[in-house]
Design a protein around this motif. Structure first.
Motif, short mmCIF file in Angstrom:
data_model
loop_
_atom_site.label_atom_id
_atom_site.label_comp_id
_atom_site.label_asym_id
_atom_site.label_seq_id
_atom_site.Cartn_x
_atom_site.Cartn_y
_atom_site.Cartn_z
N ARG A 77 20.13 7.94 -61.99
CA ARG A 77 20.85 8.80 -60.78
C ARG A 77 19.53 9.28 -59.90
NH1 ARG A 77 25.52 10.74 -58.52
NH2 ARG A 77 24.91 12.46 -57.17
N ARG A 78 18.02 9.60 -60.57
CA ARG A 78 16.97 9.97 -59.56
C ARG A 78 16.53 8.71 -58.89
NH1 ARG A 78 15.56 14.35 -63.89
NH2 ARG A 78 16.33 16.01 -62.60
N ARG A 79 16.45 7.62 -59.81
CA ARG A 79 16.13 6.16 -58.96
C ARG A 79 16.99 6.05 -57.87
NH1 ARG A 79 15.31 4.04 -64.06
NH2 ARG A 79 17.53 3.16 -63.79
N SER A 80 18.22 6.38 -58.03
CA SER A 80 19.19 6.15 -56.86
C SER A 80 18.81 7.06 -55.49
CB SER A 80 20.55 6.24 -57.10
OG SER A 80 21.08 7.51 -57.34
N GLY A 81 18.08 7.96 -55.80
CA GLY A 81 17.94 9.01 -54.62
C GLY A 81 19.19 9.97 -54.34
N ALA A 82 20.18 9.83 -55.01
CA ALA A 82 21.42 10.65 -55.04
C ALA A 82 20.90 12.06 -55.61
CB ALA A 82 22.56 10.11 -55.87
N PRO A 83 21.51 13.14 -55.04
CA PRO A 83 21.21 14.61 -55.58
C PRO A 83 21.62 14.76 -56.98
CG PRO A 83 22.85 14.78 -54.03
CD PRO A 83 22.44 13.45 -54.20
N LEU A 84 21.04 15.31 -57.77
CA LEU A 84 21.19 15.82 -58.94
C LEU A 84 21.17 17.48 -59.30
CD1 LEU A 84 22.15 14.75 -61.73
CD2 LEU A 84 19.82 14.73 -62.39
N PHE A 85 22.36 18.05 -59.48
CA PHE A 85 22.32 19.33 -59.54
C PHE A 85 21.87 19.75 -60.99
CE2 PHE A 85 24.17 18.99 -55.80
CZ PHE A 85 23.88 19.93 -54.96
N ASP A 86 20.80 20.33 -61.28
CA ASP A 86 20.34 20.43 -62.85
C ASP A 86 20.63 21.80 -63.41
OD1 ASP A 86 19.02 20.31 -65.13
OD2 ASP A 86 17.15 19.60 -64.26
N LEU A 87 21.70 21.55 -63.98
CA LEU A 87 21.98 23.01 -64.81
C LEU A 87 21.51 23.13 -66.44
CD1 LEU A 87 25.90 23.64 -63.78
CD2 LEU A 87 23.70 24.13 -62.48
N THR A 88 20.59 22.17 -66.45
CA THR A 88 19.62 22.40 -67.73
C THR A 88 18.39 22.85 -67.52
OG1 THR A 88 18.73 20.22 -67.84
CG2 THR A 88 20.87 20.13 -68.72
N GLU A 89 17.91 23.26 -66.20
CA GLU A 89 16.61 23.65 -65.87
C GLU A 89 16.23 24.97 -66.61
OE1 GLU A 89 13.45 23.37 -65.44
OE2 GLU A 89 14.05 22.30 -63.47
N SER A 90 15.24 25.00 -67.45
CA SER A 90 15.10 25.97 -68.22
C SER A 90 13.56 26.45 -67.96
CB SER A 90 15.08 25.97 -69.65
OG SER A 90 14.63 24.80 -70.28
N ASN A 91 12.90 25.70 -66.94
CA ASN A 91 11.50 26.20 -66.83
C ASN A 91 11.48 26.94 -65.56
OD1 ASN A 91 9.00 26.25 -65.61
ND2 ASN A 91 8.75 24.06 -65.51
N PRO A 92 11.27 28.23 -66.03
CA PRO A 92 11.21 29.31 -64.78
C PRO A 92 10.38 29.34 -63.70
CG PRO A 92 9.72 30.28 -66.75
CD PRO A 92 10.54 28.95 -67.17
N THR A 93 9.44 28.40 -63.72
CA THR A 93 8.47 28.16 -62.60
C THR A 93 9.19 27.36 -61.75
OG1 THR A 93 7.21 26.45 -63.54
CG2 THR A 93 6.43 28.60 -64.29
N ARG A 94 10.18 26.53 -61.90
CA ARG A 94 10.81 25.90 -61.00
C ARG A 94 12.23 26.34 -60.53
NH1 ARG A 94 9.31 20.64 -63.61
NH2 ARG A 94 7.30 20.38 -62.85
N VAL A 95 12.49 27.43 -60.57
CA VAL A 95 14.06 27.87 -60.17
C VAL A 95 13.67 28.88 -58.85
CG1 VAL A 95 15.07 27.22 -62.18
CG2 VAL A 95 13.74 29.58 -61.79
N GLY A 96 12.69 28.74 -58.01
CA GLY A 96 12.84 29.69 -56.87
C GLY A 96 12.21 31.02 -57.07
N LEU A 97 11.83 31.34 -58.16
CA LEU A 97 11.31 32.69 -58.43
C LEU A 97 10.41 33.12 -57.62
CD1 LEU A 97 12.23 33.07 -62.17
CD2 LEU A 97 13.72 33.90 -60.41
N ALA A 98 9.77 34.23 -57.32
CA ALA A 98 8.81 34.54 -56.43
C ALA A 98 7.53 35.15 -57.37
CB ALA A 98 9.02 35.63 -55.27
N TYR A 99 6.77 34.32 -57.74
CA TYR A 99 5.69 34.86 -58.40
C TYR A 99 4.51 35.30 -57.71
CZ TYR A 99 7.26 32.24 -62.69
OH TYR A 99 8.15 31.92 -63.79
N PRO A 100 3.97 36.69 -57.92
CA PRO A 100 2.97 36.94 -57.15
C PRO A 100 1.81 36.42 -57.19
CG PRO A 100 3.67 38.52 -58.68
CD PRO A 100 4.52 37.44 -58.96
N PRO A 101 1.15 35.68 -56.03
CA PRO A 101 0.16 34.75 -55.91
C PRO A 101 -1.09 34.94 -56.80
CG PRO A 101 0.94 35.48 -53.67
CD PRO A 101 1.35 36.16 -54.84
N ASP A 102 -1.41 36.22 -57.01
CA ASP A 102 -2.59 36.72 -57.64
C ASP A 102 -2.26 37.04 -59.34
OD1 ASP A 102 -1.11 38.99 -57.30
OD2 ASP A 102 -2.63 40.07 -56.67
N LEU A 103 -1.05 36.56 -59.71
CA LEU A 103 -0.59 36.84 -61.16
C LEU A 103 -1.54 36.39 -62.08
CD1 LEU A 103 1.81 38.20 -62.59
CD2 LEU A 103 2.94 35.94 -62.69
#
Ligand SMILES: Cc1ncc(COP(=O)(O)O)c(C=O)c1O
Length: 393
Positions: free
Chosen positions: A24-50
Motif C-alpha cells: 500500500r505504501r509503495r502504491s502511494g495510496a493513503p493509509l490511515f494508521d490506527l495502530t500508531e502508538s508512537n506519541p511523537t508521530r501523532v501531532g502532539l505539541a511538544y515544547p521545543p525546549d522539553l
C-alpha cells in the motif's frame, strides 16, 4: 554461513499484513494508521525546549552507578509517591527502557530454560524479550466477563518447577485492564508458596480511562518480591529519550539480596547515559504536561469511538479501563488476517488483528487511541462500515 541462534525466530520473512502495508505504501495510496502508538508521530505539541535538561553540564562528569545516579533514583521514588506508592530510592533502579529492564530482570531471576508466566492476550514483545534471554514465556489467560480479569485457576495450573516469575501488565496492552486488589492478593499467595517474583508492567498506569477504585500497583504489598516497571516512554510520551526504571517491594532481606545481584547485571552494561540520568528529575516533572496532552487525545478518541460504535450493533467495544488502545469484537465472517488485509487494500486503514496479541479466539481488532482526530475518525468510520457489511467485501 553461520545461522542465527534459536533465541530468534527461525522464519524471518515479513507477515502477510506487513507485506500488504508495504505494498500500500509503495502504491502511494493513503493509509490511515490506527495502530500508531508512537506519541511523537501523532501531532502532539511538544515544547521545543522539553529536552534542554539533556544539555546540563553536570553530565560532563562520568560517575558510573549500576543502579543509577542517586538524583535520578530519588526523582523516580518521588514519582512513585505521586502515584501514592512508597518506594524508597534505594529500592529503585534506572534503566534505558522498560524493554531493557525486562532483559536485565530475566537475567537476574531466570536461568536458561526457566519460565515466566505472561498474560494472554498481551503485548507481543514478551515472546522476544523472553526468547532472547533463553527463557520460556508460558501464557496464562485473561478472561472477559464485563471486564478483563486474570484467570487465577489458569495461573495456578501454569506454574511449574521452572517458573521464576509471574508477569502482570496493568493496565494491560491491549485489553486496557488494571490489576485489581483481590487478584494481587491471590497472586501474592501463589508467589509466596513457590518463591516466585511478581513483575508488574505499569507503563500505562497514568492513563486511566475508567480506572476502577480497586486498581492496585504490584508494589502495594511487601509480602513477596515484586518489581514495578515504568518509564518516560509512556509516562511522558518520550520513547526516544530512553529512560526507564523499576521499583522493588518485598521483605527487606530478599530485596537487598536481589538488588545486590542485580548490581552485577547492570554493572556489566552501564547502559543508561549520564545526560539522561542527570536530566531525569526535570524530565519526569515536565512529563506531566505531555501526559495531560496524551490523556486529552485518548479521552477524545475513546468518546468518538463510543458514540460512533452505537450505530453498528454487530461491533462491540470492550471498554478499556486505561492505556492507549481499544479492543473491538467483530463478526468472524472471515479470518482476522483476511479482514486486516482487506481493510488495508480496500479501505486504506491499518488496524491490528487480535492474533497479534494472542487472543484466545477470533475475531478481535485492536485500535490505538493515539492518532490525530481526523485520522482516527476517518479510519474508524471505514473499519465500522466494513465490519458491519455496509461496504462490499
Ligand atoms: C506494555 C508495554 N510495556 C513496555 C513497553 C516498552 O516500553 P519502553 O519504550 O520503555 O521499552 C511497551 C511499548 O509499547 C508496552 O506496550
Amino acid at each position: 554461513m553461520p545461522s542465527h541462534s534459536s533465541r530468534l525466530p527461525s522464519n524471518l520473512t515479513p507477515s502477510v499484513v506487513a507485506e500488504a502495508v508495504a505494498a500500500r505504501r509503495r502504491s502511494g495510496a493513503p493509509l490511515f494508521d490506527l495502530t500508531e502508538s508512537n506519541p511523537t508521530r501523532v501531532g502532539l505539541a511538544y515544547p521545543p525546549d522539553l529536552l534542554a535538561p539533556l544539555a546540563d553540564p553536570a553530565a560532563l562528569v562520568y560517575d558510573p552507578q549500576p543502579l543509577g545516579l542517586r538524583t535520578a533514583r530519588a526523582a523516580v521514588s518521588a514519582d512513585f509517591e505521586r502515584r501514592g506508592i512508597r518506594v524508597p530510592d534505594d529500592r529503585v533502579a534506572i534503566t534505558a527502557s522498560t524493554s531493557e529492564a525486562y532483559a536485565l530482570l530475566f537475567k537476574l531471576l531466570c536461568g536458561p530454560g526457566d519460565q515466566v508466566l505472561v498474560p494472554r492476550p498481551s503485548y507481543p514483545l514478551f515472546e522476544h524479550l523472553t526468547a532472547l534471554e533463553a527463557v520460556e514465556a508460558v501464557p496464562y489467560d485473561l478472561e472477559y466477563h464485563d471486564g478483563w480479569r486474570l484467570d487465577l485457576d489458569n495461573v495456578r495450573a501454569q506454574v511449574s518447577s521452572r517458573t521464576r516469575a509471574i508477569l502482570v501488565v496493568s493496565p494491560n496492552n491491549p485489553t486496557g485492564s488494571y490489576l485489581h486488589q483481590d487478584d494481587l492478593a491471590a497472586l501474592v499467595g501463589i508467589a509466596a508458596a513457590r518463591d516466585l517474583a511478581i513483575i508488574g508492567d505499569e507503563v500505562f498506569w497514568d492513563y486511566p480511562l475508567q480506572r476502577p477504585d480497586t486498581a492496585v500497583s504490584v508494589l502495594a504489598q511487601q509480602d513477596v518480591v515484586a518489581v514495578g516497571l515504568g518509564g518516560l516512554s509512556k509516562s511522558a510520551g518520550l520513547p526516544q529519550v530512553k529512560l526507564g526504571w523499576f521499583g522493588m517491594s518485598g521483605p527487606d532481606a530478599q530485596v537487598r539480596a536481589l538488588l545486590d545481584a542485580y548490581e552485577i547485571v547492570a554493572d556489566t552494561y552501564l547502559s543508561v547515559s549520564t545526560p539522561v540520568q542527570v536530566a531525569a528529575p526535570a524530565l519526569i516533572e515536565a512529563g506531566a504536561g505531555m501526559r495531560r496532552a496524551i490523556q486529552a487525545r485518548l479521552d477524545r478518541n475513546l468518546t468518538a469511538l463510543g458514540s460512533r460504535i452505537e450505530w453498528y450493533p454487530s461491533v462491540t467495544l470492550l471498554p478499556p479501563e486505561g492505556g492507549w488502545s481499544a479492543v473491538l469484537q467483530v463478526p468472524a465472517y472471515e479470518s482476522e488476517e483476511a479482514m486486516v488485509v482487506g481493510l488495508i487494500e480496500r479501505e486504506g486503514v491499518l488496524v491490528h488483528p487480535g492474533y497479534f496479541f494472542d487472543f484466545a479466539r477470533e475475531a478481535f481488532l485492536v485500535v490505538s487511541l493515539l492518532p490525530e482526530a481526523g485520522v482516527f475518525d476517518h479510519g474508524l468510520a471505514r473499519v465500522l462500515a466494513r465490519m458491519s457489511g455496509a461496504v462490499g467485501r
